[in-house]
Design an enzyme around this catalytic site. Structure first.
Site, PDB file in Angstrom:
ATOM      1  N   HIS A  56      21.958  46.514  52.755  1.00 43.51           N
ATOM      2  CA  HIS A  56      21.303  47.380  51.752  1.00 43.51           C
ATOM      3  C   HIS A  56      22.186  48.571  51.367  1.00 43.51           C
ATOM      4  O   HIS A  56      21.693  49.678  51.153  1.00 43.51           O
ATOM      5  CB  HIS A  56      19.942  47.895  52.269  1.00 43.51           C
ATOM      6  CG  HIS A  56      18.935  46.819  52.491  1.00 43.51           C
ATOM      7  ND1 HIS A  56      18.111  46.344  51.497  1.00 43.51           N
ATOM      8  CD2 HIS A  56      18.629  46.105  53.594  1.00 43.51           C
ATOM      9  CE1 HIS A  56      17.330  45.387  51.979  1.00 43.51           C
ATOM     10  NE2 HIS A  56      17.626  45.225  53.248  1.00 43.51           N
ATOM     11  N   ASN A 129      10.722  44.214  50.891  1.00 38.98           N
ATOM     12  CA  ASN A 129      11.671  43.516  50.023  1.00 38.98           C
ATOM     13  C   ASN A 129      10.931  43.025  48.791  1.00 38.98           C
ATOM     14  O   ASN A 129       9.692  43.066  48.755  1.00 38.98           O
ATOM     15  CB  ASN A 129      12.264  42.296  50.752  1.00 38.98           C
ATOM     16  CG  ASN A 129      13.448  42.654  51.644  1.00 38.98           C
ATOM     17  OD1 ASN A 129      14.166  43.608  51.389  1.00 38.98           O
ATOM     18  ND2 ASN A 129      13.634  41.873  52.684  1.00 38.98           N
TER      19      ASN A 129
END
Ligand code: NDP
Length: 503
Positions: A56, A129
Site C-alpha cells: 500500500h 479494501n
C-alpha cells in the site's frame, strides 16, 4: 513570543541571513564547515524519506465525516454509532497495494480503503479494501504472497511466473483473483469503488450480547472501471490520475460519499452457515444476510500537507473501541499484530502522537513514556507506573469485551469447513457477471497469464476450470492450451496437480 512569521529561520528558530550563497573562504573558495545553515539544510534533506510502506505504498487521503442513519444500539454499544444523526470525523487513505510509491494509480491491483474514525472513545480504524475477500486466509502465507506480487529478486522485474506459480498452488485465492482480473481490478477512480471490511468483526451491545458483522461501504458515485486498454493508456498519460481526481473533486466541492451497509449474523447462525463466516476468502451471500444501511460517509476536506497527513497516517485493525472487537478470522488476527508493528518500524515508537494519528475527540492517558521523538509533554510530572496512589488514570472494567468461549486443541489447524474454494468464484462468473464482464475477465487474465511458463498456465487454468468449466475452458482456449489437458488437471487433487505441473 516574537512575531517572526515572515522571517526564514533555522530549525532552531534563529534567523537565516542568506539562503543563496554558501559561506566560502574567498571567492569561489572552499566551503566552510561553519556555514551551519548549509549543514543543517543538507543533513535534513538527506533524511527526508521515511521507509516506504511494504504494501500500500502509493496512496491518497482525505478528511470527512461519518453520519449514523439507522439505530444499531441493539447490536453495538460503540458510542460513535449510538444515535441516528451522530457525526464523527474520519480520515481515509486509498491506495494500490503492490506498487512502489511512484507507481501508477491505474495498475491492476486491489485498492486499500483504510479509515480512521476519531471517536470520543478513541480512534477506531477499519483497514478495508475495495474487494470483499482476500487471496489467502492464513497470515503465515502473507509475506510469501506479497513477494510474488512484487519484484523478482534476480531481475528486479515484476514476474508472471512468480505471480501465477504461487496463486495456482494456493487455490483459495481463486475468488479474489476472479475479482482482481474483472474490470473491478482497475477502478476508474478511488471515488468509483466500494470499500469492504472483508474481515468479519464482532459487535457487542450494552447487555454483552454479540453479533458477527461485515462492513460494506457502497460508493454513491456509482461503480466505474477502466477496461484493460484504457487502464494501460491512463498509466502512461497520468500515473497519478486517481490521486488527482480525488483532490480535484474535493477542491471543487464535489464531495464523494459512501453508504455504509452492514451484514449481521448471530453466533447461532454462524455455527450453521454453509460457509465458514471467518474465512476471508468467502463472502456471506446477500440473500442469506441482507445488507442493512446504517450510515453515510462524506469526504469534504483535502489534506493540507501530503507528508504530514497521508504519508504519516497509520491505521491498524487493532484500534478498536468498546462495542467492536476481533473475530477469529486468522488473517485478521495476523493483521492485529502486523499493522502496529510496521508503523513502529516506519514511523517510530511514538507514531501515535503525530497529529493525524492521535485521537481528536478524547485524550490519551497512560503510563507509556519516553521513546524516540516523544514530542508530547511525556506525562509531565505525573506518575509513570500503575498502580499508584497519586491520582493517575484508572482502567475502566466496563470497557471490556464480554468474555467468550474458546475450545479445542492447540495445533496448526487448516480451515476444514465443508465447502470448497471454487463455488463462490464460480457464482461470480456464472450468476453476477454479464457477458461483457466475462469476456473482459478472460481477456484480462490471458494477456497476463500468457507471460508465465506453460506448465503454470495449465495449472492456473485448471483452477479456473474448477470454479466453472466454461471459465477455465475459455482461459485455456485464450492461451492456446489443450482444454482436455486442463480438464484432466482440474479433476486431480491439489497435490497431484502440483506434482503433474512441477518444474
Ligand atoms: P448478489 O448476486 O446479491 O450481488 C452481486 C454482488 O457482486 C454485488 O454486491 C455487486 O456489487 C458485486 N459485483 C458485481 N460485479 C463484481 C465483480 N466483477 N467483482 C466483485 N463484485 C462484483 O451477491 P451474492 O451475495 O449472491 O454473491 C454472489 C457473488 O457476488 C459472490 O460469490 C461474490 O463473488 C460476489 N459479491 C458478493 C458480495 C457479498 O458480500 N455477498 C460482495 C461483493 C461481491 P455492487 O452492488 O456494488 O454492484
Amino acid at each position: 513570543m516574537s512575531d517572526n512569521k515572515d522571517t526564514y529561520t533555522t530549525g532552531f528558530g534563529a534567523p537565516v541571513d542568506d539562503d543563496q550563497n554558501s559561506k566560502t573562504a574567498g571567492s569561489p573558495g572552499p566551503v566552510l564547515m561553519q556555514d551551519v545553515h548549509l549543514l543543517e539544510k543538507l543533513g535534513h534533506f538527506n533524511r527526508e524519506r521515511i521507509p516506504e510502506r511494504v504494501v500500500h505504498a502509493k496512496g491518497a487521503g482525505a478528511h470527512g465525516y461519518f453520519e449514523v442513519t439507522a439505530d444499531v444500539t441493539k447490536y453495538t454499544k460503540a458510542k460513535f454509532l449510538s444515535e441516528v444523526g451522530k457525526k464523527t470525523d474520519v480520515f481515509i487513505r486509498f491506495s494500490t497495494v503492490g506498487g512502489e510509491k511512484g507507481s501508477a494509480d491505474a495498475e491492476r491491483d486491489p485498492r486499500g480503503f483504510a479509515l480512521k474514525f476519531y471517536t470520543e472513545e478513541g480512534n477506531y480504524d477499519m483497514t478495508g479494501n475495495n474487494t470483499p475477500v482476500f487471496f489467502i486466509r492464513d497470515p503465515l502465507k502473507f509475506p510469501d504472497f506479497i513477494h510474488t506480487q512484487k519484484r523478482n529478486p534476480e531481475t528486479n522485474l515484476k514476474d508472471a511466473d512468480m505471480f501465477w506459480d504461487f496463486l495456482s498452488l494456493t487455490p483459495e485465492s481463486i475468488h479474489q483473483v476472479t475479482i482482481l482480473f474483472s474490470d473491478r481490478g482497475t477502478p476508474r477512480t478511488f471515488r468509483n469503488m466500494n470499500g469492504y471490511s472483508s474481515h468479519t468483526y464482532k459487535w457487542y451491545n450494552e447487555k454483552g450480547e454479540y453479533y458477527w458483522v461485515k462492513y460494506h461501504f457502497k460508493t454513491e458515485q456509482h461503480i466505474q472501471n477502466f477496461a484493460r486498454d484504457d487502464a494501460t493508456k491512463m498509466k502512461g498519460e497520468d500515473p497519478d490520475h486517481a490521486t488527482r481526481d480525488l483532490f480535484d473533486a474535493i477542491a471543487r466541492g464535489d464531495f464523494p460519499s459512501w453508504r455504509l451497509e452492514m451484514q449481521i449474523m448471530t453466533p447461532e447462525q454462524a455455527k450453521e452457515y454453509r460457509f465458514d463466516p471467518f474465512d476471508v476468502t468467502k463472502v456471506w451471500f446477500h440473500a442469506d444476510f441482507p445488507p442493512m444501511t446504517i450510515g453515510r460517509m462524506v469526504l469534504d476536506k483535502n489534506p493540507e500537507n501530503y507528508f504530514a497527513e497521508v504519508e504519516q497516517a497509520a491505521f491498524s485493525p487493532a484500534n478498536f473501541v468498546p462495542g467492536i472487537a476481533a473475530s477469529p478470522d486468522k488473517m485478521l488476527q495476523g493483521r492485529l499484530f502486523a499493522y502496529h508493528d510496521t508503523h513502529l518500524h516506519r514511523l517510530g515508537p511514538n507514531y501515535h502522537l503525530l497529529p493525524i494519528n492521535s485521537p481528536k475527540a478524547t485524550k490519551v492517558n497512560y503510563y507509556q513514556r519516553d521513546g524516540a521523538m516523544n514530542f508530547s509533554d511525556n506525562g509531565g510530572g505525573a506518575p509513570n507506573y500503575y498502580p499508584n496512589s497519586f491520582g493517575g488514570p484508572e482502567p475502566q472494567p466496563g470497557a471490556a469485551e464480554p468474555p467468550f468461549e474458546v475450545e479445542g486443541t492447540a495445533d496448526r489447524h487448516p480451515y476444514t469447513h465443508p465447502n470448497d474454494d471454487f463455488f463462490q468464484a464460480g457464482e461470480l462468473y456464472r450468476r453476477v457477471m454479464t457477458d461483457e464482464d466475462r469476456t473482459n475477465l478472460v481477456g484480462n487474465i490471458t494477456t497476463h497469464l500468457v507471460k508465465a511458463e506453460k506448465r503454470i498456465q495449465l495449472r492456473q487454468s485448471a483452477v479456473f476450470y474448477k470454479a466453472d468449466p466454461e471459465y477455465g475452458s475459455r482461459v485455456a482456449e485464450g492461451l492456446g492450451l489443450d482444454v482436455k489437458e486442463v480438464e484432466q488437471l482440474a479433476a486431480m487433487s491439489q497435490e497431484e496437480r502440483a506434482k503433474a505441473t512441477a518444474g
